[in-house]
Motif scaffolding. Structure first.
Motif, mmCIF file in Angstrom:
data_model
loop_
_atom_site.group_PDB
_atom_site.id
_atom_site.type_symbol
_atom_site.label_atom_id
_atom_site.label_comp_id
_atom_site.label_asym_id
_atom_site.label_seq_id
_atom_site.Cartn_x
_atom_site.Cartn_y
_atom_site.Cartn_z
ATOM 1 N N SER A 400 -74.184 -50.737 94.497
ATOM 2 C CA SER A 400 -74.022 -50.828 95.950
ATOM 3 C C SER A 400 -74.785 -49.686 96.619
ATOM 4 C CB SER A 400 -72.540 -50.743 96.325
ATOM 5 O OG SER A 400 -71.842 -51.880 95.869
ATOM 6 N N ARG A 401 -75.411 -49.996 97.743
ATOM 7 C CA ARG A 401 -76.163 -48.986 98.495
ATOM 8 C C ARG A 401 -75.862 -49.146 99.983
ATOM 9 N NH1 ARG A 401 -81.850 -50.040 97.903
ATOM 10 N NH2 ARG A 401 -81.302 -52.148 97.251
ATOM 11 N N PRO A 402 -75.920 -48.046 100.735
ATOM 12 C CA PRO A 402 -75.597 -48.141 102.167
ATOM 13 C C PRO A 402 -76.735 -48.764 102.977
ATOM 14 C CG PRO A 402 -76.177 -45.886 101.582
ATOM 15 C CD PRO A 402 -76.185 -46.668 100.304
ATOM 16 N N GLY A 403 -76.526 -49.988 103.402
ATOM 17 C CA GLY A 403 -77.529 -50.647 104.227
ATOM 18 C C GLY A 403 -77.742 -49.944 105.560
ATOM 19 N N ALA A 404 -76.711 -49.222 106.026
ATOM 20 C CA ALA A 404 -76.831 -48.504 107.297
ATOM 21 C C ALA A 404 -77.933 -47.446 107.227
ATOM 22 C CB ALA A 404 -75.500 -47.850 107.653
ATOM 23 N N LEU A 405 -78.093 -46.783 106.071
ATOM 24 C CA LEU A 405 -79.143 -45.775 105.926
ATOM 25 C C LEU A 405 -80.526 -46.419 105.960
ATOM 26 C CD1 LEU A 405 -77.667 -43.381 103.203
ATOM 27 C CD2 LEU A 405 -78.038 -42.891 105.621
ATOM 28 N N ILE A 406 -80.645 -47.594 105.339
ATOM 29 C CA ILE A 406 -81.920 -48.308 105.375
ATOM 30 C C ILE A 406 -82.249 -48.717 106.810
ATOM 31 C CG2 ILE A 406 -83.083 -50.436 104.655
ATOM 32 C CD1 ILE A 406 -81.456 -50.208 102.011
ATOM 33 N N ALA A 407 -81.234 -49.187 107.531
ATOM 34 C CA ALA A 407 -81.444 -49.569 108.933
ATOM 35 C C ALA A 407 -81.853 -48.357 109.761
ATOM 36 C CB ALA A 407 -80.168 -50.191 109.500
ATOM 37 N N GLY A 408 -81.207 -47.209 109.515
ATOM 38 C CA GLY A 408 -81.571 -45.989 110.229
ATOM 39 C C GLY A 408 -82.979 -45.545 109.916
ATOM 40 N N CYS A 409 -83.402 -45.716 108.660
ATOM 41 C CA CYS A 409 -84.767 -45.365 108.257
ATOM 42 C C CYS A 409 -85.776 -46.283 108.947
ATOM 43 C CB CYS A 409 -84.889 -45.469 106.739
ATOM 44 S SG CYS A 409 -86.534 -45.094 106.090
ATOM 45 N N TRP A 410 -85.507 -47.579 108.897
ATOM 46 C CA TRP A 410 -86.419 -48.549 109.528
ATOM 47 C C TRP A 410 -86.563 -48.257 111.018
ATOM 48 C CZ3 TRP A 410 -85.948 -52.173 113.413
ATOM 49 C CH2 TRP A 410 -86.931 -53.156 113.485
ATOM 50 N N ALA A 411 -85.429 -47.988 111.675
ATOM 51 C CA ALA A 411 -85.465 -47.696 113.108
ATOM 52 C C ALA A 411 -86.285 -46.444 113.397
ATOM 53 C CB ALA A 411 -84.038 -47.531 113.645
ATOM 54 N N SER A 412 -86.176 -45.437 112.531
ATOM 55 C CA SER A 412 -86.917 -44.185 112.720
ATOM 56 C C SER A 412 -88.414 -44.420 112.592
ATOM 57 C CB SER A 412 -86.454 -43.147 111.693
ATOM 58 O OG SER A 412 -85.072 -42.906 111.786
ATOM 59 N N LEU A 413 -88.820 -45.160 111.557
ATOM 60 C CA LEU A 413 -90.250 -45.407 111.345
ATOM 61 C C LEU A 413 -90.840 -46.227 112.494
ATOM 62 C CD1 LEU A 413 -89.554 -44.300 108.521
ATOM 63 C CD2 LEU A 413 -90.965 -46.118 107.539
ATOM 64 N N MET A 414 -90.095 -47.217 112.943
ATOM 65 C CA MET A 414 -90.597 -48.055 114.027
ATOM 66 C C MET A 414 -90.670 -47.280 115.340
ATOM 67 S SD MET A 414 -91.333 -50.830 112.479
ATOM 68 C CE MET A 414 -91.579 -52.060 113.767
ATOM 69 N N ARG A 415 -89.700 -46.398 115.583
ATOM 70 C CA ARG A 415 -89.701 -45.623 116.820
ATOM 71 C C ARG A 415 -90.832 -44.593 116.817
ATOM 72 N NH1 ARG A 415 -90.826 -43.877 120.719
ATOM 73 N NH2 ARG A 415 -89.650 -42.728 122.313
ATOM 74 N N MET A 416 -91.066 -43.947 115.675
ATOM 75 C CA MET A 416 -92.090 -42.900 115.613
ATOM 76 C C MET A 416 -93.495 -43.498 115.681
ATOM 77 S SD MET A 416 -90.676 -39.889 115.485
ATOM 78 C CE MET A 416 -92.087 -38.936 114.937
#
Length: 566
Positions: A400-416
């Motif tokens: 199991s892995r935290p999907g929330a962290l992946i979502a936070g990463c994706w959001a960061s890359l897209m915003r930057m």
């Protein structure tokens, strides 16, 4: 009958003698066979250790081997000395005192302190939880918010933090192990990998996996190399060769996965891995070569093209650790800074580790391990086809892995975006260059401290100048403690004794203040022998002086135990 000769041996006696001779022959044959097997085993034993000795001598040289033998012997003898009862008891008392002092600093106590060691009988109200969270967040700490912490916090700004919080809220229950239940997380994870592959010059067949951080990315790359070596070459005693400055996660991988580690010196003045030594250490058990871009201690980028030539020649995997360089190093050229050759455009590079939670500004717990091909990535997979719970498959260590962290990463890359990372590269590398120039040129600094090598990315490391002028000499660990007293949290290094600063966006805003405080602290330490050493000087003074590191291990283990004291 007259004139006839009697039979020399009766039939029973003949059979007895025949059986005796036959048994003797069998015994001799068995003895000869056992002798042959024993001799073959002896020859194989001698060949094995002769080969190991030859490989060791070729890799380290005759003088280097003697020096290593001397160090190992001295360390063992010192370990025996430390185990003597009267010495052991004194050391134990000193270690216990140091750990007790550490607990006093890390574990809150005193009036008004409440430690929760059991669940509340009744659940708290949301207001109570928020109030306690506010109190915990306000505990006294080094002010990373004010840019006074080297590395540790790679903060992209409040707007980005708010965006990450929204991603957390939306995907807080998600788990990538169930892609049919959470298709959005699967899509975001694949896109994070694809975007990172693009930044690091991957070919069309490039592949990757997200992980929980740089250590896991490095562990996975080492595991994949080990599995590849076993599957394709039958290697059962794997070895990997890495610079002595490479991240300690490689040594952890060696211990976890039973891979023998060869450490290669990074000599002054360049402090890059010594490629000729790497070449001499390569043998039939080598499964991986390693380089850093840049390394953690000094911010130096190893000679990746030289390692690539060795990897290509010997058909070996080459891993480049870009965890610290992350999203700064790919932007160097576009930002107008000198840029090394380090990524998949260098032909021998087969895997790269990249921390998106550093200069990618994703939330902590995000990294990516990249491979030149999908085939290489498959060596890190785990698949169990016959478990009673069903067919089980996972891409890495975690299930199991935290999907929330992946979502936070994706959001960061897209915003930057590319423009955002280019801008932060300009700011971060520019601030690092400003501090490096100050150390090299300031009259208050250049006679007492000096920059280690030629850093290219975000880290600048400096050590004490070995000057003959006593009034200008400093103990670099006293400098570290002096900066700590002024509220700065910098990284102390050893072998050689040094300090480094990993420039982050918060540090960019206070780089002038950092340089000013460094000048004043260095001036205050010049020519002074401090009798009572500060925490940094005391710890690293002991660590450097002891050939046997068991005491340091005890202190470090005590520190880890302290982290879990309620």
């Amino acid at each position: 009958m007259p004139g006839s000769s009697p039979l020399p041996v009766s039939l029973p006696n003949f059979r007895k003698q025949y059986n005796l001779r036959h048994a003797t022959a069998r015994q001799q044959l068995l003895t000869q066979s056992l002798d042959l097997i024993r001799n073959v085993l002896l020859i194989l034993f001698l060949l094995k250790y002769t080969r190991k000795t030859f490989i060791h001598l070729r890799g380290y040289g005759f003088v280097g081997s003697l020096q290593k033998l001397y160090r190992d012997t001295y360390k063992r003898l010192y370990g025996i000395f430390l185990s003597l009862p009267f010495v052991r008891d004194r050391v134990r008392a000193d270690v216990d005192k140091a750990i007790t002092d550490l607990e006093g600093k890390l574990v809150p106590s005193g009036p008004g302190t409440v430690n929760y060691k059991a669940l509340p009988a009744s659940g708290w109200t949301p207001e109570q939880v928020r109030a306690e969270l506010e109190k915990l967040g306000s505990m006294e700490h080094t002010r990373w918010e004010d840019g006074r912490v080297s590395g540790a916090v790679y903060h992209g700004g409040l707007e980005l933090s708010d965006l990450q919080a929204e991603a957390f809220k939306r995907f807080g229950v998600s788990n990538p192990i169930h892609p049919d239940v959470f298709p959005g997380v699967r899509k975001m994870e694949a896109e994070v990998v694809a975007m990172t592959l693009g930044m690091f010059g991957a070919p069309d067949d490039g592949a990757g996996v997200t992980t929980s951080g740089g250590t896991e990315s490095i562990l996975m790359a080492c595991l994949a190399a080990r599995q590849k070596g076993y599957a394709e070459r039958g290697i059962k005693e794997p070895e990997m060769i890495l610079p002595e400055t490479a991240h300690t996660a490689f040594r952890k991988a060696g211990e976890y996965f039973k891979i023998h580690v060869h450490l290669v010196p990074c000599p002054a003045p360049h402090y890059k891995v010594h490629a000729p030594t790497v070449s001499r250490l390569i043998n039939s058990n080598t499964i991986l070569l390693v380089g850093s871009a840049p390394n953690f201690p000094h911010g130096i980028v190893d000679d990746i093209p030289a390692l690539s030539r060795l990897a290509t020649k010997h058909k070996l995997p080459l891993h480049v650790d870009c965890c610290l360089g992350s999203f700064v190093i790919p932007m160097l050229s576009r930002a107008g800074f000198p840029a090394p050759d380090f990524d998949f455009r260098v032909p021998g590079v087969t895997s790269i580790s990249v921390d998106t939670h550093k200069y990618g500004f994703a939330p902590k717990g995000n990294s990516v391990v990249l491979y030149r091909s999908k085939e290489m990535r498959r060596y890190q997979y785990y698949v169990c086809p016959d478990w009673s719970g069903g067919v089980y498959a996972s891409p890495g260590i975690a299930g199991s892995r935290p999907g929330a962290l992946i979502a936070g990463c994706w959001a960061s890359l897209m915003r930057m975006g590319e423009d955002g990372y280019l801008d932060t590269c300009l700011k971060i590398v520019g601030a690092r260059q400003k501090m490096e120039d100050a150390i090299r040129e300031s009259e208050k600094l250049k006679h007492s401290i000096q920059v280690i090598g030629k850093p290219m990315v975000s880290v600048v490391a400096f050590r004490a100048v070995e000057t003959q002028k006593h009034d200008l000499k400093v103990d670099i660990y006293d400098v570290a403690d002096g900066m700590s007293a002024r509220g700065w949290h910098l990284n102390a290094l050893q072998d050689p004794a040094a300090i480094h600063v990993a420039v982050t966006i918060p540090i960019v805003a206070v780089i002038d203040e950092l340089i000013k405080d460094l000048e004043e602290v260095v001036l205050s330490c010049q020519g002074k022998a401090v009798e009572k050493k500060g925490d940094t000087a005391a710890l690293y003074g002991v660590a450097g002086a002891l050939p046997d590191k068991s005491v340091v291990r005890e202190l470090a283990t005590g520190f880890l135990d302290t982290l879990y004291k309620a």
